[in-house]
Design an enzyme around this catalytic site. Structure first.
Site, short mmCIF file in Angstrom:
data_model
loop_
_atom_site.label_atom_id
_atom_site.label_comp_id
_atom_site.label_asym_id
_atom_site.label_seq_id
_atom_site.Cartn_x
_atom_site.Cartn_y
_atom_site.Cartn_z
N ASP A 125 -51.28 17.70 27.34
CA ASP A 125 -52.62 18.20 26.62
C ASP A 125 -53.20 17.29 25.67
OD1 ASP A 125 -51.77 20.60 27.79
OD2 ASP A 125 -50.77 21.23 26.19
N LEU A 126 -54.31 17.42 25.20
CA LEU A 126 -55.16 16.74 24.44
C LEU A 126 -54.35 16.13 23.34
CD1 LEU A 126 -57.97 15.37 23.81
CD2 LEU A 126 -58.46 17.59 22.49
#
Length: 237
Positions: free
Chosen positions: A106-107
């Protein structure tokens, strides 16, 4: 990404913009080398890493590439993104053609990210039936209790997908930090599992995939090529 296999004559005809009959004549005249060996069969199966020469001109010479990246916070696991820097943009000095990410983060998650142009290898890495273990260090907003260990080991039912997660191993490292080992990768799985305890994940850092361990000499944003042993340990699954 899917491995690109096909017939030799189709590849040469398409690349040189000639007819298949002309390709057959090249084969008869010993003008085609495949991986350094004279090719005779027009239906020989080749892939994106097959070295092909015709009349002394190299038509294809891709080499397999494998990298580990220490992904920083705020970098997307993508090849192109209009809002954020991408993982591939950190691989400076490397030809990005055909590269893709095997096992995204994820980011705001950090740590081990694997990048390759070998579709078969990444497919083996991510195949659910291979159950390759992925290890994370998770930092939580609230204290962690012993009851978390049994809940993770039993698996949790995710109503949205209608599935129960595989047993996961949780080891308490400190009051607010745990090591979690997964053998699958459902959407936001770790955050959702801790969410059952109303305990938000503050930081998520991946330290290993299978036997490939993040090199602790790599600073966030740095990368290196995988060793042969690291590549082969995934192929063996």
């Amino acid at each position: 990404m899917v491995s690109k296999r096909g017939r030799l004559d189709q590849f040469i005809a398409r690349t040189l913009q000639i007819s298949k009959k002309a390709v057959r004549n090249l084969l008869i005249d010993n003008k085609v080398l495949v991986n350094g060996v004279l090719a005779k069969s027009p239906d020989l199966q080749i892939d994106e890493f097959t070295h092909v020469e015709c009349n002394g001109v190299v038509l294809r010479q891709y080499e397999k590439q494998y990298f580990m990246l220490n992904k920083p916070d705020g970098v997307v696991s993508a090849t192109i993104d209009e809002q954020h820097p991408t993982a591939l943009s950190l691989l400076t000095g490397i030809d990005h053609d055909m590269l893709h990410i095997a096992g995204r983060l994820d980011l705001h998650s950090t740590g081990l990210l694997l990048v390759t142009n070998d579709a078969k290898w990444s497919a083996a890495l991510m195949a659910p039936q291979n159950k390759v273990a992925k290890q994370y260090i998770v930092t939580l907003a609230n204290p962690i209790g012993d009851d978390y260990i049994e809940a993770f080991a039993q698996g949790m039912y995710f109503e949205y997908e209608g599935i129960t997660t595989l047993p996961a191993q949780l080891t308490i490292l400190s009051s607010h930090q745990a090591k979690v080992v997964l053998r699958e990768g459902k959407y936001h799985q770790i955050k959702r599992m801790f969410g059952r305890f109303r305990n938000p994940v503050v930081a998520l850092h991946r330290v290993s995939i299978g036997e490939i361990v993040l090199d602790n000499t790599l600073l966030p944003g740095q990368f290196r090529s995988l060793t042969k042993a690291e590549v082969d340990c995934i192929i063996q699954h």
